[in-house]
Design a protein around this motif. Structure first.
Motif, PDB file in Angstrom:
ATOM      1  N   ILE A 149       0.822  -1.178   0.028  1.00  0.00           N
ATOM      2  CA  ILE A 149       0.125   0.093   0.089  1.00  0.00           C
ATOM      3  C   ILE A 149       0.732   1.160  -0.041  1.00  0.00           C
ATOM      4  CG2 ILE A 149      -1.993   1.170   1.336  1.00  0.00           C
ATOM      5  CD1 ILE A 149      -2.468  -1.540   2.738  1.00  0.00           C
ATOM      6  N   ASN A 150       0.687   1.931  -1.060  1.00  0.00           N
ATOM      7  CA  ASN A 150       1.644   3.370  -1.136  1.00  0.00           C
ATOM      8  C   ASN A 150       0.825   4.632  -1.061  1.00  0.00           C
ATOM      9  OD1 ASN A 150       4.129   1.902  -1.758  1.00  0.00           O
ATOM     10  ND2 ASN A 150       3.070   1.051  -3.403  1.00  0.00           N
ATOM     11  N   ILE A 151       1.204   5.536  -0.477  1.00  0.00           N
ATOM     12  CA  ILE A 151       0.524   6.933  -0.423  1.00  0.00           C
ATOM     13  C   ILE A 151       1.504   8.015  -1.003  1.00  0.00           C
ATOM     14  CG2 ILE A 151      -0.386   8.366   1.226  1.00  0.00           C
ATOM     15  CD1 ILE A 151      -0.601   6.069   3.094  1.00  0.00           C
ATOM     16  N   GLY A 152       0.716   8.905  -1.507  1.00  0.00           N
ATOM     17  CA  GLY A 152       1.641  10.084  -2.037  1.00  0.00           C
ATOM     18  C   GLY A 152       0.780  11.158  -2.213  1.00  0.00           C
ATOM     19  N   HIS A 162      -1.598  25.406 -11.487  1.00  0.00           N
ATOM     20  CA  HIS A 162      -2.160  24.083 -11.327  1.00  0.00           C
ATOM     21  C   HIS A 162      -1.215  23.092 -11.777  1.00  0.00           C
ATOM     22  CE1 HIS A 162      -6.482  25.057 -10.494  1.00  0.00           C
ATOM     23  NE2 HIS A 162      -6.081  26.191 -11.145  1.00  0.00           N
ATOM     24  N   ASP A 163      -0.704  21.929 -10.935  1.00  0.00           N
ATOM     25  CA  ASP A 163       0.108  20.778 -11.289  1.00  0.00           C
ATOM     26  C   ASP A 163      -0.747  19.705 -12.131  1.00  0.00           C
ATOM     27  OD1 ASP A 163       2.348  19.292 -11.278  1.00  0.00           O
ATOM     28  OD2 ASP A 163       1.870  18.297  -9.429  1.00  0.00           O
ATOM     29  N   ARG A 164      -0.153  18.847 -12.910  1.00  0.00           N
ATOM     30  CA  ARG A 164      -0.741  17.959 -13.647  1.00  0.00           C
ATOM     31  C   ARG A 164      -1.427  16.974 -12.760  1.00  0.00           C
ATOM     32  NH1 ARG A 164       1.490  12.901 -13.563  1.00  0.00           N
ATOM     33  NH2 ARG A 164       3.615  12.649 -13.839  1.00  0.00           N
ATOM     34  N   PRO A 165      -2.441  16.319 -13.016  1.00  0.00           N
ATOM     35  CA  PRO A 165      -3.075  15.325 -12.214  1.00  0.00           C
ATOM     36  C   PRO A 165      -2.207  14.103 -12.234  1.00  0.00           C
ATOM     37  CG  PRO A 165      -4.236  15.033 -14.238  1.00  0.00           C
ATOM     38  CD  PRO A 165      -3.127  16.212 -14.392  1.00  0.00           C
ATOM     39  N   PHE A 166      -2.547  12.955 -11.395  1.00  0.00           N
ATOM     40  CA  PHE A 166      -1.789  11.749 -11.292  1.00  0.00           C
ATOM     41  C   PHE A 166      -2.173  11.057 -12.418  1.00  0.00           C
ATOM     42  CE2 PHE A 166      -2.296  12.210  -6.848  1.00  0.00           C
ATOM     43  CZ  PHE A 166      -0.927  11.821  -6.180  1.00  0.00           C
ATOM     44  N   GLU A 167      -1.192  10.294 -13.084  1.00  0.00           N
ATOM     45  CA  GLU A 167      -1.350   9.258 -14.490  1.00  0.00           C
ATOM     46  C   GLU A 167      -0.970   7.821 -13.891  1.00  0.00           C
ATOM     47  OE1 GLU A 167       1.327  11.337 -16.998  1.00  0.00           O
ATOM     48  OE2 GLU A 167      -0.085  13.168 -17.407  1.00  0.00           O
ATOM     49  N   ASP A 168       0.256   7.643 -13.968  1.00  0.00           N
ATOM     50  CA  ASP A 168       0.614   6.472 -13.418  1.00  0.00           C
ATOM     51  C   ASP A 168       0.877   6.375 -11.784  1.00  0.00           C
ATOM     52  OD1 ASP A 168       2.120   4.020 -12.364  1.00  0.00           O
ATOM     53  OD2 ASP A 168       2.696   3.581 -14.501  1.00  0.00           O
ATOM     54  N   ALA A 174       5.991   7.055  -6.300  1.00  0.00           N
ATOM     55  CA  ALA A 174       7.471   7.145  -5.895  1.00  0.00           C
ATOM     56  C   ALA A 174       8.197   8.282  -6.135  1.00  0.00           C
ATOM     57  CB  ALA A 174       7.807   5.962  -6.556  1.00  0.00           C
ATOM     58  N   ALA A 175       7.931   8.830  -7.187  1.00  0.00           N
ATOM     59  CA  ALA A 175       8.474  10.298  -7.385  1.00  0.00           C
ATOM     60  C   ALA A 175       8.304  11.154  -6.429  1.00  0.00           C
ATOM     61  CB  ALA A 175       8.296  10.748  -8.745  1.00  0.00           C
ATOM     62  N   LEU A 176       7.068  11.448  -6.024  1.00  0.00           N
ATOM     63  CA  LEU A 176       6.603  12.558  -5.173  1.00  0.00           C
ATOM     64  C   LEU A 176       7.531  12.253  -3.607  1.00  0.00           C
ATOM     65  CD1 LEU A 176       2.885  12.640  -5.843  1.00  0.00           C
ATOM     66  CD2 LEU A 176       4.568  14.454  -6.092  1.00  0.00           C
ATOM     67  N   ASN A 177       7.502  11.032  -3.234  1.00  0.00           N
ATOM     68  CA  ASN A 177       8.102  10.827  -2.109  1.00  0.00           C
ATOM     69  C   ASN A 177       9.615  10.917  -1.973  1.00  0.00           C
ATOM     70  OD1 ASN A 177       5.750  10.216  -0.800  1.00  0.00           O
ATOM     71  ND2 ASN A 177       5.594   8.164  -1.340  1.00  0.00           N
ATOM     72  N   LYS A 178      10.387  11.303  -3.011  1.00  0.00           N
ATOM     73  CA  LYS A 178      11.618  11.576  -3.229  1.00  0.00           C
ATOM     74  C   LYS A 178      11.725  13.192  -3.205  1.00  0.00           C
ATOM     75  CE  LYS A 178      12.777   7.514  -5.188  1.00  0.00           C
ATOM     76  NZ  LYS A 178      13.593   6.746  -6.425  1.00  0.00           N
TER      77      LYS A 178
END
Length: 364
Positions: A149-152, A162-168, A174-178
Protein backbone atom coordinates in the motif's frame (compact mmCIF):
# COMPACT_ATOMS: atom_id res chain seq x y z
CA UNK A 1 -10.23 17.71 26.03
CA UNK A 2 -9.39 14.76 23.80
CA UNK A 3 -6.14 14.45 21.89
CA UNK A 4 -6.47 10.81 20.84
CA UNK A 5 -7.75 9.41 17.53
CA UNK A 6 -8.39 5.82 16.44
CA UNK A 7 -9.90 2.62 17.75
CA UNK A 8 -7.63 -0.38 17.04
CA UNK A 9 -4.55 1.76 16.42
CA UNK A 10 -4.89 4.87 18.60
CA UNK A 11 -2.74 7.98 18.18
CA UNK A 12 -2.24 10.56 20.94
CA UNK A 13 -0.38 13.84 20.39
CA UNK A 14 1.05 16.02 23.15
CA UNK A 15 3.06 19.17 23.75
CA UNK A 16 3.06 22.87 22.88
CA UNK A 17 4.91 24.93 20.29
CA UNK A 18 7.25 26.53 22.85
CA UNK A 19 7.17 23.84 25.50
CA UNK A 20 10.12 21.61 26.30
CA UNK A 21 9.06 18.76 24.00
CA UNK A 22 6.31 17.57 21.71
CA UNK A 23 5.51 14.03 20.68
CA UNK A 24 3.20 11.18 19.84
CA UNK A 25 2.05 7.91 21.38
CA UNK A 26 0.80 5.10 19.13
CA UNK A 27 -1.06 2.32 20.92
CA UNK A 28 -2.16 -0.87 19.17
CA UNK A 29 0.49 -1.12 16.46
CA UNK A 30 1.29 -4.75 15.72
CA UNK A 31 4.52 -6.29 17.02
CA UNK A 32 7.27 -7.09 14.54
CA UNK A 33 7.02 -4.03 12.25
CA UNK A 34 10.44 -2.76 11.26
CA UNK A 35 11.27 0.75 12.47
CA UNK A 36 13.76 2.64 10.30
CA UNK A 37 14.97 5.71 12.20
CA UNK A 38 16.58 7.12 9.06
CA UNK A 39 13.21 7.00 7.30
CA UNK A 40 11.59 8.79 10.24
CA UNK A 41 14.30 11.48 10.03
CA UNK A 42 13.80 11.78 6.26
CA UNK A 43 10.05 12.24 6.70
CA UNK A 44 10.62 14.93 9.31
CA UNK A 45 12.96 16.66 6.85
CA UNK A 46 10.09 16.88 4.33
CA UNK A 47 8.10 18.81 6.94
CA UNK A 48 10.98 21.12 7.88
CA UNK A 49 11.02 24.78 6.68
CA UNK A 50 13.09 25.65 3.62
CA UNK A 51 14.40 29.05 2.52
CA UNK A 52 12.24 32.11 1.92
CA UNK A 53 9.06 30.10 1.39
CA UNK A 54 8.96 29.00 5.03
CA UNK A 55 9.37 30.25 8.58
CA UNK A 56 12.84 31.16 9.83
CA UNK A 57 12.33 28.89 12.85
CA UNK A 58 14.80 26.04 12.40
CA UNK A 59 14.08 22.97 14.50
CA UNK A 60 16.38 19.99 14.06
CA UNK A 61 13.69 17.49 15.18
CA UNK A 62 16.15 15.25 17.04
CA UNK A 63 13.53 12.68 17.95
CA UNK A 64 13.86 9.94 20.56
CA UNK A 65 11.88 6.69 20.58
CA UNK A 66 11.42 6.07 24.28
CA UNK A 67 9.18 2.99 24.24
CA UNK A 68 7.51 0.40 22.06
CA UNK A 69 10.53 -0.42 19.87
CA UNK A 70 13.26 -2.97 20.56
CA UNK A 71 15.96 -4.13 18.16
CA UNK A 72 14.44 -2.01 15.39
CA UNK A 73 11.07 -3.75 15.65
CA UNK A 74 7.81 -2.70 17.24
CA UNK A 75 7.06 -4.66 20.41
CA UNK A 76 3.27 -4.27 20.33
CA UNK A 77 3.27 -2.00 23.38
CA UNK A 78 2.68 1.78 23.13
CA UNK A 79 5.23 3.56 20.95
CA UNK A 80 6.27 6.92 22.35
CA UNK A 81 8.32 9.37 20.28
CA UNK A 82 9.56 12.62 21.81
CA UNK A 83 10.89 15.64 19.88
CA UNK A 84 12.52 18.60 21.69
CA UNK A 85 11.76 22.23 20.88
CA UNK A 86 15.16 23.87 20.52
CA UNK A 87 14.58 27.12 18.57
CA UNK A 88 11.87 29.04 20.43
CA UNK A 89 11.52 32.80 20.90
CA UNK A 90 8.70 33.12 23.37
CA UNK A 91 9.20 36.86 23.84
CA UNK A 92 7.75 37.36 20.33
CA UNK A 93 4.32 36.51 21.79
CA UNK A 94 4.25 38.01 25.29
CA UNK A 95 3.42 41.57 24.19
CA UNK A 96 0.39 40.48 22.17
CA UNK A 97 -0.86 37.75 24.50
CA UNK A 98 -4.46 39.09 24.63
CA UNK A 99 -4.69 40.18 21.00
CA UNK A 100 -6.48 37.55 18.95
CA UNK A 101 -4.58 36.88 15.73
CA UNK A 102 -7.19 36.76 12.95
CA UNK A 103 -7.56 33.23 11.58
CA UNK A 104 -5.83 31.68 14.61
CA UNK A 105 -7.19 29.83 17.63
CA UNK A 106 -6.05 32.40 20.20
CA UNK A 107 -9.57 33.50 21.15
CA UNK A 108 -11.22 30.07 20.97
CA UNK A 109 -8.40 28.57 23.05
CA UNK A 110 -8.98 31.27 25.67
CA UNK A 111 -12.70 30.46 25.67
CA UNK A 112 -12.10 26.73 26.13
CA UNK A 113 -9.15 26.72 28.54
CA UNK A 114 -10.07 29.88 30.52
CA UNK A 115 -6.69 31.56 30.07
CA UNK A 116 -4.62 28.64 31.38
CA UNK A 117 -3.48 27.65 27.85
CA UNK A 118 0.12 28.06 26.72
CA UNK A 119 -0.32 30.84 24.15
CA UNK A 120 3.31 31.01 22.98
CA UNK A 121 3.57 30.26 19.28
CA UNK A 122 -0.01 29.01 19.25
CA UNK A 123 0.68 26.49 22.01
CA UNK A 124 -1.04 23.15 21.47
CA UNK A 125 -2.82 24.54 18.38
CA UNK A 126 0.45 25.14 16.53
CA UNK A 127 1.41 23.34 13.34
CA UNK A 128 4.59 22.47 15.23
CA UNK A 129 2.64 19.65 16.88
CA UNK A 130 2.34 17.89 13.52
CA UNK A 131 6.00 16.86 13.79
CA UNK A 132 4.87 14.12 16.16
CA UNK A 133 2.30 12.94 13.63
CA UNK A 134 4.98 12.77 10.95
CA UNK A 135 7.33 10.79 13.18
CA UNK A 136 4.62 8.30 14.13
CA UNK A 137 3.22 8.30 10.62
CA UNK A 138 6.58 7.16 9.26
CA UNK A 139 6.14 3.85 11.11
CA UNK A 140 2.62 3.50 9.71
CA UNK A 141 3.81 4.32 6.17
CA UNK A 142 6.49 1.63 6.43
CA UNK A 143 3.97 -0.95 7.66
CA UNK A 144 1.59 -0.15 4.77
CA UNK A 145 4.38 -0.21 2.19
CA UNK A 146 5.30 -3.74 3.28
CA UNK A 147 1.69 -4.67 2.53
CA UNK A 148 1.93 -3.17 -0.96
CA UNK A 149 0.00 0.00 0.00
CA UNK A 150 1.55 3.28 -1.14
CA UNK A 151 0.61 6.88 -0.32
CA UNK A 152 1.63 10.05 -2.11
CA UNK A 153 0.54 13.69 -2.09
CA UNK A 154 1.27 16.55 -4.47
CA UNK A 155 0.44 20.24 -4.58
CA UNK A 156 -2.53 20.06 -6.92
CA UNK A 157 -2.83 23.84 -7.08
CA UNK A 158 -1.34 26.93 -5.50
CA UNK A 159 -3.36 30.04 -6.17
CA UNK A 160 -4.10 29.90 -9.90
CA UNK A 161 -1.17 27.59 -10.72
CA UNK A 162 -2.18 23.97 -11.35
CA UNK A 163 -0.05 20.83 -11.30
CA UNK A 164 -0.86 17.93 -13.64
CA UNK A 165 -3.12 15.17 -12.25
CA UNK A 166 -1.95 11.69 -11.28
CA UNK A 167 -1.28 9.43 -14.27
CA UNK A 168 0.67 6.26 -13.46
CA UNK A 169 -0.14 6.45 -9.75
CA UNK A 170 2.49 4.09 -8.35
CA UNK A 171 5.20 5.72 -10.44
CA UNK A 172 4.01 9.20 -9.51
CA UNK A 173 3.81 8.32 -5.80
CA UNK A 174 7.36 6.94 -5.82
CA UNK A 175 8.61 10.15 -7.46
CA UNK A 176 6.70 12.44 -5.09
CA UNK A 177 8.06 10.74 -2.00
CA UNK A 178 11.58 11.69 -3.04
CA UNK A 179 10.76 15.37 -3.59
CA UNK A 180 11.21 18.27 -1.21
CA UNK A 181 8.64 20.32 -3.13
CA UNK A 182 5.98 17.88 -4.29
CA UNK A 183 4.73 18.66 -7.79
CA UNK A 184 4.30 16.20 -10.66
CA UNK A 185 5.02 18.78 -13.35
CA UNK A 186 8.43 20.14 -12.35
CA UNK A 187 7.89 23.14 -14.65
CA UNK A 188 5.31 24.35 -12.12
CA UNK A 189 7.70 24.30 -9.16
CA UNK A 190 9.45 27.58 -9.95
CA UNK A 191 6.10 29.32 -10.57
CA UNK A 192 4.68 28.15 -7.25
CA UNK A 193 7.81 29.08 -5.31
CA UNK A 194 7.77 32.53 -6.91
CA UNK A 195 4.15 33.02 -5.88
CA UNK A 196 5.00 32.14 -2.26
CA UNK A 197 8.03 34.43 -2.25
CA UNK A 198 5.98 37.30 -3.70
CA UNK A 199 3.37 36.86 -0.98
CA UNK A 200 6.10 36.81 1.68
CA UNK A 201 7.63 40.01 0.28
CA UNK A 202 4.22 41.65 0.59
CA UNK A 203 3.77 40.48 4.19
CA UNK A 204 1.01 38.13 3.08
CA UNK A 205 0.40 34.40 2.53
CA UNK A 206 -1.08 31.93 0.04
CA UNK A 207 -2.93 28.61 0.18
CA UNK A 208 -3.84 25.83 -2.22
CA UNK A 209 -5.03 22.27 -2.69
CA UNK A 210 -3.24 19.00 -1.92
CA UNK A 211 -4.20 15.83 -3.79
CA UNK A 212 -3.49 12.41 -2.27
CA UNK A 213 -3.55 8.95 -3.84
CA UNK A 214 -3.45 5.60 -2.06
CA UNK A 215 -2.77 2.49 -4.15
CA UNK A 216 -2.88 -1.19 -3.21
CA UNK A 217 -5.48 -0.76 -0.48
CA UNK A 218 -7.75 -3.82 -0.15
CA UNK A 219 -11.44 -3.76 -0.99
CA UNK A 220 -14.13 -4.24 1.63
CA UNK A 221 -12.77 -1.88 4.31
CA UNK A 222 -15.03 0.72 5.89
CA UNK A 223 -18.55 0.95 7.26
CA UNK A 224 -21.73 2.01 5.44
CA UNK A 225 -22.84 4.82 7.73
CA UNK A 226 -21.03 6.66 10.50
CA UNK A 227 -17.60 5.09 10.03
CA UNK A 228 -17.30 5.40 6.26
CA UNK A 229 -13.80 5.56 4.78
CA UNK A 230 -14.48 9.14 3.73
CA UNK A 231 -15.85 10.02 7.17
CA UNK A 232 -12.96 8.59 9.18
CA UNK A 233 -10.28 10.01 6.90
CA UNK A 234 -11.95 13.43 6.81
CA UNK A 235 -12.27 13.44 10.60
CA UNK A 236 -8.51 13.03 10.93
CA UNK A 237 -7.54 15.26 8.00
CA UNK A 238 -9.55 18.17 9.39
CA UNK A 239 -7.39 18.02 12.52
CA UNK A 240 -4.40 19.19 10.46
CA UNK A 241 -4.02 22.96 10.95
CA UNK A 242 -5.24 25.01 7.95
CA UNK A 243 -7.21 22.19 6.28
CA UNK A 244 -10.64 23.67 5.56
CA UNK A 245 -12.08 21.25 3.01
CA UNK A 246 -11.83 17.59 1.94
CA UNK A 247 -13.29 16.01 -1.19
CA UNK A 248 -13.05 12.50 -2.63
CA UNK A 249 -12.78 11.45 -6.25
CA UNK A 250 -14.37 14.02 -8.53
CA UNK A 251 -15.66 15.77 -5.41
CA UNK A 252 -17.75 18.88 -5.95
CA UNK A 253 -17.41 18.51 -9.72
CA UNK A 254 -19.86 15.60 -9.39
CA UNK A 255 -22.75 18.05 -9.09
CA UNK A 256 -22.06 19.68 -12.44
CA UNK A 257 -22.93 16.74 -14.70
CA UNK A 258 -25.20 13.72 -15.02
CA UNK A 259 -24.85 10.29 -13.45
CA UNK A 260 -24.07 8.90 -16.89
CA UNK A 261 -20.94 11.07 -16.92
CA UNK A 262 -19.69 10.34 -13.42
CA UNK A 263 -20.76 6.79 -12.59
CA UNK A 264 -17.80 4.40 -12.68
CA UNK A 265 -18.57 1.50 -15.09
CA UNK A 266 -17.26 -1.88 -13.95
CA UNK A 267 -15.46 -4.61 -15.86
CA UNK A 268 -13.44 -7.78 -15.28
CA UNK A 269 -9.83 -7.64 -16.42
CA UNK A 270 -7.63 -10.72 -15.97
CA UNK A 271 -10.17 -12.06 -13.50
CA UNK A 272 -10.08 -8.88 -11.41
CA UNK A 273 -13.05 -6.54 -10.97
CA UNK A 274 -12.19 -2.88 -11.50
CA UNK A 275 -13.82 0.33 -12.71
CA UNK A 276 -13.19 2.17 -15.98
CA UNK A 277 -13.03 5.51 -14.14
CA UNK A 278 -12.55 6.51 -10.52
CA UNK A 279 -14.86 9.46 -9.97
CA UNK A 280 -15.89 8.02 -6.59
CA UNK A 281 -12.29 8.00 -5.35
CA UNK A 282 -12.09 4.28 -4.63
CA UNK A 283 -15.05 4.26 -2.22
CA UNK A 284 -18.68 3.18 -2.71
CA UNK A 285 -21.17 3.18 0.13
CA UNK A 286 -18.42 4.12 2.55
CA UNK A 287 -16.44 0.96 1.70
CA UNK A 288 -13.28 0.61 -0.41
CA UNK A 289 -13.80 -0.98 -3.84
CA UNK A 290 -10.16 -1.82 -4.61
CA UNK A 291 -9.49 1.19 -6.82
CA UNK A 292 -7.01 3.86 -5.66
CA UNK A 293 -8.32 6.05 -2.84
CA UNK A 294 -8.15 9.60 -4.17
CA UNK A 295 -8.92 12.79 -2.23
CA UNK A 296 -8.02 16.47 -2.03
CA UNK A 297 -7.51 18.81 0.92
CA UNK A 298 -8.04 22.57 0.75
CA UNK A 299 -5.26 24.29 2.70
CA UNK A 300 -6.05 27.90 3.60
CA UNK A 301 -3.51 30.72 3.32
CA UNK A 302 -1.39 30.82 6.46
CA UNK A 303 -3.14 32.91 9.11
CA UNK A 304 0.06 34.61 10.32
CA UNK A 305 0.63 37.61 8.04
CA UNK A 306 2.60 40.79 8.69
CA UNK A 307 -0.06 43.24 7.50
CA UNK A 308 -1.97 45.32 10.05
CA UNK A 309 -5.33 43.71 10.90
CA UNK A 310 -8.33 44.61 13.00
CA UNK A 311 -8.78 42.45 16.09
CA UNK A 312 -9.78 42.59 19.75
CA UNK A 313 -8.11 42.45 23.11
CA UNK A 314 -10.18 39.63 24.58
CA UNK A 315 -9.03 40.29 28.16
CA UNK A 316 -9.69 44.04 28.17
CA UNK A 317 -12.72 43.48 25.91
CA UNK A 318 -11.84 46.29 23.55
CA UNK A 319 -11.08 46.73 19.85
CA UNK A 320 -7.46 46.79 18.73
CA UNK A 321 -5.13 46.72 15.74
CA UNK A 322 -2.52 43.97 15.42
CA UNK A 323 0.67 43.75 13.44
CA UNK A 324 2.40 40.51 14.31
CA UNK A 325 6.10 39.97 14.87
CA UNK A 326 8.07 36.76 15.00
CA UNK A 327 8.78 34.05 12.40
CA UNK A 328 5.98 32.72 10.23
CA UNK A 329 5.33 30.76 7.03
CA UNK A 330 4.03 32.59 3.94
CA UNK A 331 2.65 29.17 2.92
CA UNK A 332 2.46 25.83 4.66
CA UNK A 333 1.09 23.68 1.86
CA UNK A 334 4.50 22.38 0.79
CA UNK A 335 5.23 21.32 4.38
CA UNK A 336 1.71 20.00 5.04
CA UNK A 337 1.79 17.35 2.32
CA UNK A 338 3.94 14.95 4.41
CA UNK A 339 1.56 15.58 7.33
CA UNK A 340 -1.36 14.51 5.11
CA UNK A 341 0.55 11.36 4.10
CA UNK A 342 1.29 10.58 7.75
CA UNK A 343 -2.24 11.13 9.03
CA UNK A 344 -3.61 9.08 6.14
CA UNK A 345 -1.26 6.20 6.95
CA UNK A 346 -2.18 6.21 10.64
CA UNK A 347 -5.91 6.20 9.83
CA UNK A 348 -5.57 3.41 7.26
CA UNK A 349 -3.58 1.31 9.75
CA UNK A 350 -6.41 1.76 12.25
CA UNK A 351 -9.03 0.76 9.69
CA UNK A 352 -7.08 -2.29 8.53
CA UNK A 353 -6.48 -3.46 12.11
CA UNK A 354 -10.17 -3.05 12.84
CA UNK A 355 -11.16 -5.06 9.75
CA UNK A 356 -8.54 -7.82 9.71
CA UNK A 357 -6.95 -7.77 13.17
CA UNK A 358 -3.89 -6.02 14.55
CA UNK A 359 -1.36 -8.61 13.30
CA UNK A 360 -2.42 -7.88 9.71
CA UNK A 361 -0.19 -4.81 9.79
CA UNK A 362 2.86 -7.02 10.36
CA UNK A 363 1.92 -9.19 7.40
CA UNK A 364 0.71 -12.11 9.53
Amino acid sequence: MKNTFGQSVAVTIFGESHGAEIGVVIDGMAPGIEVDEKFIADQLTLRRPVGRISTARKEQDRFRIVSGVFNRKTTGTPICIVIPNEDTRSKDYSATRALARPGHADYTAYCKYHGFEDYRGGGHFSGRITAGLVAGGAIAISALKNLGINIGTHICSLGNIHDRPFEDMDEDIAALNKMGFAVLDKNKEAEMIRMIEDAAADGDSVGGVLETAVTGFPKGVGEPWFDTVEGILSHALFSIPAVKGVEFGAGFDLVNAHGSDFNDPLRIEDGKIETLSNNNGGVNGGITNGMPILFRCAVKPTASIYKKQETVDFIKNENAVLQIQGRHDPAIIHRARVVVDSVTALVLCDMLAGRFGTDYLAGK
